[in-house]
Scaffold this active site. Structure first.
Site, PDB file in Angstrom:
ATOM      1  N   ASP A  67       0.815  -1.222   0.000  1.00  0.00           N
ATOM      2  CA  ASP A  67       0.000   0.000   0.000  1.00  0.00           C
ATOM      3  C   ASP A  67       0.844   1.265   0.000  1.00  0.00           C
ATOM      4  O   ASP A  67       2.045   1.236   0.242  1.00  0.00           O
ATOM      5  CB  ASP A  67      -0.960  -0.017   1.195  1.00  0.00           C
ATOM      6  CG  ASP A  67      -0.322  -0.584   2.470  1.00  0.00           C
ATOM      7  OD1 ASP A  67       0.919  -0.574   2.558  1.00  0.00           O
ATOM      8  OD2 ASP A  67      -1.051  -1.027   3.365  1.00  0.00           O
ATOM      9  N   ASN A 135      -7.267  -3.163  14.441  1.00  0.00           N
ATOM     10  CA  ASN A 135      -8.684  -3.459  14.155  1.00  0.00           C
ATOM     11  C   ASN A 135      -8.830  -4.662  13.217  1.00  0.00           C
ATOM     12  O   ASN A 135      -9.905  -4.898  12.671  1.00  0.00           O
ATOM     13  CB  ASN A 135      -9.371  -2.230  13.548  1.00  0.00           C
ATOM     14  CG  ASN A 135      -8.781  -1.831  12.190  1.00  0.00           C
ATOM     15  OD1 ASN A 135      -7.805  -2.421  11.740  1.00  0.00           O
ATOM     16  ND2 ASN A 135      -9.373  -0.845  11.547  1.00  0.00           N
ATOM     17  N   HIS A 137      -7.150  -5.065  10.359  1.00  0.00           N
ATOM     18  CA  HIS A 137      -6.927  -4.815   8.921  1.00  0.00           C
ATOM     19  C   HIS A 137      -5.654  -5.504   8.442  1.00  0.00           C
ATOM     20  O   HIS A 137      -4.726  -5.737   9.216  1.00  0.00           O
ATOM     21  CB  HIS A 137      -6.959  -3.317   8.583  1.00  0.00           C
ATOM     22  CG  HIS A 137      -5.749  -2.521   8.972  1.00  0.00           C
ATOM     23  ND1 HIS A 137      -5.825  -1.218   9.413  1.00  0.00           N
ATOM     24  CD2 HIS A 137      -4.432  -2.812   8.965  1.00  0.00           C
ATOM     25  CE1 HIS A 137      -4.611  -0.760   9.643  1.00  0.00           C
ATOM     26  NE2 HIS A 137      -3.747  -1.700   9.390  1.00  0.00           N
ATOM     27  N   GLU A 142      -9.756  -2.115   5.472  1.00  0.00           N
ATOM     28  CA  GLU A 142     -10.396  -1.874   6.763  1.00  0.00           C
ATOM     29  C   GLU A 142     -11.615  -2.789   6.911  1.00  0.00           C
ATOM     30  O   GLU A 142     -12.105  -3.353   5.923  1.00  0.00           O
ATOM     31  CB  GLU A 142     -10.822  -0.403   6.850  1.00  0.00           C
ATOM     32  CG  GLU A 142      -9.686   0.602   6.679  1.00  0.00           C
ATOM     33  CD  GLU A 142      -8.714   0.652   7.867  1.00  0.00           C
ATOM     34  OE1 GLU A 142      -8.807  -0.199   8.778  1.00  0.00           O
ATOM     35  OE2 GLU A 142      -7.847   1.534   7.874  1.00  0.00           O
TER      36      GLU A 142
END
Ligand code: F6R
Length: 240
Positions: A67, A135, A137, A142
């Site tokens: 990314d 979280n 990811h 997400e």
């Protein structure tokens, strides 16, 4: 999914290095899928040391990164392109032409996603390294990202922006969107190596390994991969 619990961060990094070095030695023109963030730094340090001390060569190795922040030029010091040069590529004998990452400053986001998707179709990862968001990811996928998604641009979750802000001098400079490989691009890898360290990853590790396979916890898709190894330290393994 195979899970290895290491005593601490150093042991986690050493075990990860052994797996990565094996791929590089067995296939000198392998495609390595790489990640940024603090988790892989111990692994990257070991790869550099090994290249310098033992002559392990990266001359024909190709890399694809997960990314990149949208809006940041590759020369910006906070870009992931800069991070990779600083923390890995500059210490290896790799040809920078063989290293691939999204262009954060592309003028047409849709075209950039298409371009990078094509790059990935031609360069299937022999191994894909992943860190884990608190979280759940993976890359910047997400919670709620469809498992079938390919390269796309995402608005980052509040918790991710908060987690990332520690690397920026000024909080207001933390980008709020990013280009990312989708779960589908990640799952095409022959082998996946996930690293997680620290108590703040314990819930995500639990969800990824023992939770329901659900788009609400992106890393849970890894349970469906035929060759996925997760190496975690004791703190990250606390709920297993
Ligand atoms: C980085 C990436 C992210 C990180 C994750 C964990 O390229 O894709 O998913 O792996 O946010 O970050 P750290 O390692 O900083 O805890």
């Amino acid at each position: 999914m195979k899970v290895i619990v290491a005593n601490d961060y150093e042991e986690m990094s050493q075990k990860a290095f052994e797996i990565m070095a094996d791929v590089v030695k067995n296939k000198p023109d392998a495609v390595l899928g790489l990640a940024t963030g603090t988790t892989p730094l111990g692994l990257y340090g070991r790869m550099i040391k090994d290249c310098k001390a033992n002559g392990t060569s990266y001359k024909n190795i190709k890399t694809v990164n997960l990314d990149e922040y949208a809006g940041l030029d590759g020369n910006n010091k906070n870009s992931y392109a800069s991070f990779m040069k600083e923390n890995l590529f500059n210490g290896l004998d790799i040809d920078l032409k063989n290293t691939h990452i999204e262009n954060g400053s592309a003028s047409d986001a849709e075209k950039e996603c298409e371009r990078y998707n094509k790059v990935l179709c031609g360069l299937k990862q022999d191994i894909q390294l992943l860190g884990l968001g608190s979280n759940g990811h993976i890359a910047f996928n997400e919670p709620g990202t469809p498992f079938g998604a390919e390269v796309h641009i995402v608005n980052l979750a509040e918790s991710t922006i908060r987690d990332n802000s520690r690397l920026f001098d000024n909080k207001k400079d933390v980008p709020v969107s990013a280009y990312t490989m989708g779960p589908k691009n990640i799952m095409q890898a022959k082998k996946i190596l996930v690293l997680a360290s620290g108590a703040n990853k314990a819930d995500a590790v639990y969800g990824a390994v023992k939770g329901e396979i659900s788009e609400s916890l992106p890393a849970s898709v890894l349970q469906l991969h035929p060759d996925c190894i997760m190496i975690v330290d004791k703190e990250a393994a606390a709920r297993l």
